[in-house]
Design a protein around this motif. Structure first.
Motif, PDB file in Angstrom:
ATOM      1  N   ASP A 119       0.819  -1.215   0.000  1.00 60.00           N
ATOM      2  CA  ASP A 119       0.000   0.000   0.000  1.00 60.00           C
ATOM      3  C   ASP A 119       0.854   1.265   0.000  1.00 60.00           C
ATOM      4  O   ASP A 119       0.513   2.258  -0.663  1.00 60.00           O
ATOM      5  CB  ASP A 119      -0.938   0.003   1.211  1.00 60.00           C
ATOM      6  CG  ASP A 119      -2.065  -1.012   1.069  1.00 60.00           C
ATOM      7  OD1 ASP A 119      -2.284  -1.499  -0.057  1.00 60.00           O
ATOM      8  OD2 ASP A 119      -2.714  -1.309   2.088  1.00 60.00           O
ATOM      9  N   GLU A 123       0.601   4.261  -2.791  1.00 61.39           N
ATOM     10  CA  GLU A 123       0.279   5.646  -2.447  1.00 61.39           C
ATOM     11  C   GLU A 123       1.352   6.610  -2.932  1.00 61.39           C
ATOM     12  O   GLU A 123       1.045   7.735  -3.363  1.00 61.39           O
ATOM     13  CB  GLU A 123       0.075   5.775  -0.933  1.00 61.39           C
ATOM     14  CG  GLU A 123      -1.203   5.121  -0.441  1.00 61.39           C
ATOM     15  CD  GLU A 123      -2.438   5.612  -1.195  1.00 61.39           C
ATOM     16  OE1 GLU A 123      -2.575   6.846  -1.378  1.00 61.39           O
ATOM     17  OE2 GLU A 123      -3.246   4.764  -1.622  1.00 61.39           O
ATOM     18  N   ALA A 127       0.432   9.484  -5.636  1.00 64.85           N
ATOM     19  CA  ALA A 127       0.658  10.890  -5.298  1.00 64.85           C
ATOM     20  C   ALA A 127       1.224  11.650  -6.503  1.00 64.85           C
ATOM     21  O   ALA A 127       0.951  12.845  -6.678  1.00 64.85           O
ATOM     22  CB  ALA A 127       1.598  11.002  -4.104  1.00 64.85           C
TER      23      ALA A 127
END
Length: 283
Positions: A119, A123, A127
């Protein structure tokens, strides 16, 4: 059609012309004063080290399905945006939910990752997607305020020798030298521009012959990036996606013919010059 987003001062400021206030390690942005933006969002090959252990294919395989040298074509823009980060780290031409996929069906049958990514890694990559669209939104707002309308060239390339280095190339009928994606522009406002743009490209010789230039042959719809531009800005942005067949290089050895790249660039510059007046007239 949504209204213009509010400008994001963290990205740009304006004195006599637009100034980039927040550079990024993931892309290069050159700001000139004019209504033409050229992007090469799949040009990049960089991938952060923390992702390398999860890759299921080689650097050579990864490079084969990126769009090398498209950044050289993007020099025709008054504003030039070239992404350094590989499309396999995060694909900026896909919606956020599909920007990183472990499903080979999303990547032409290629197994990119060994399995699900942690995860934290997801992320970090997502981003980049978020920052990119926030930055481009701010850029479009600024340019529309300055020029009234924008010509955005979304430059890509595509493989036509997927069956192997010694196999026959894909048949030309479905694989033009330049495929123009014009499904995400307003045809009532920009149809004449798209026609003139294609006409000039066809008239500029590449490799001793006139190139085969057609519209919407390989892809029924545009990618997420031009679709997002149209849904956000409507007729104020004329987005043309250009898919160059990799006749300017050997897909399997990555050896490029720079003379052919330059001929493609010169033809693209002529096409931009031929329609530029339409966009200057929006002021």
């Amino acid at each position: 059609m949504q209204s213009l987003q509010e400008s994001s001062p963290q990205f740009f400021s304006r004195d006599e012309q637009l100034v980039l206030e927040q550079p990024s390690d993931d892309w290069d942005l050159v700001l000139g004063d004019g209504p033409v933006v050229a992007t090469a969002i799949h040009d990049g090959h960089a991938m952060r080290d923390s992702l390398l252990p999860y890759l299921a294919f080689s650097e050579e395989e990864r490079r084969r399905d990126e769009d090398p040298l498209t950044g050289m074509l993007a020099v025709v823009g008054d504003v030039r945006l070239t992404v350094r980060t590989s499309r396999f780290e995060v694909d900026l031409n896909r919606p956020r939910a599909k920007a990183i996929s472990t499903n080979p069906a999303d990547t032409w049958g290629l197994q990119v990752w060994k399995g699900p990514l942690p995860d934290a890694e997801l992320e970090r990559s997502l981003a980049i997607h978020d920052r990119f669209y926030a930055m481009v939104g701010s850029l479009m707002d600024e340019m529309i305020e300055r020029w009234g309308c924008v010509l955005l060239l979304d430059i890509h390339s595509y493989n036509h020798r997927r069956d192997g280095a010694d196999a026959e190339p894909a048949e030309p009928h479905r694989n033009p030298d330049i495929d123009l994606g014009v499904t995400t522009l307003d045809p009532r406002r920009w149809g004449r521009v798209a026609d003139r743009f294609a006409e000039v490209l066809r008239g500029h010789e590449v490799g001793g012959r006139r190139p085969d230039v057609r519209e919407n042959v390989r892809y029924e719809g545009g990618g997420h990036f031009p679709e997002w531009l149209y849904s956000t800005y409507g007729e104020r942005v004329c987005a043309i996606s250009l898919e160059y067949k990799k006749i300017y290089m050997d897909e399997w050895t990555a050896q490029a013919d720079i003379a052919v790249v330059e001929q493609f660039r010169a033809g693209l510059q002529d096409a931009v010059d031929a329609v530029r007046g339409e966009f200057l007239a929006c002021r």
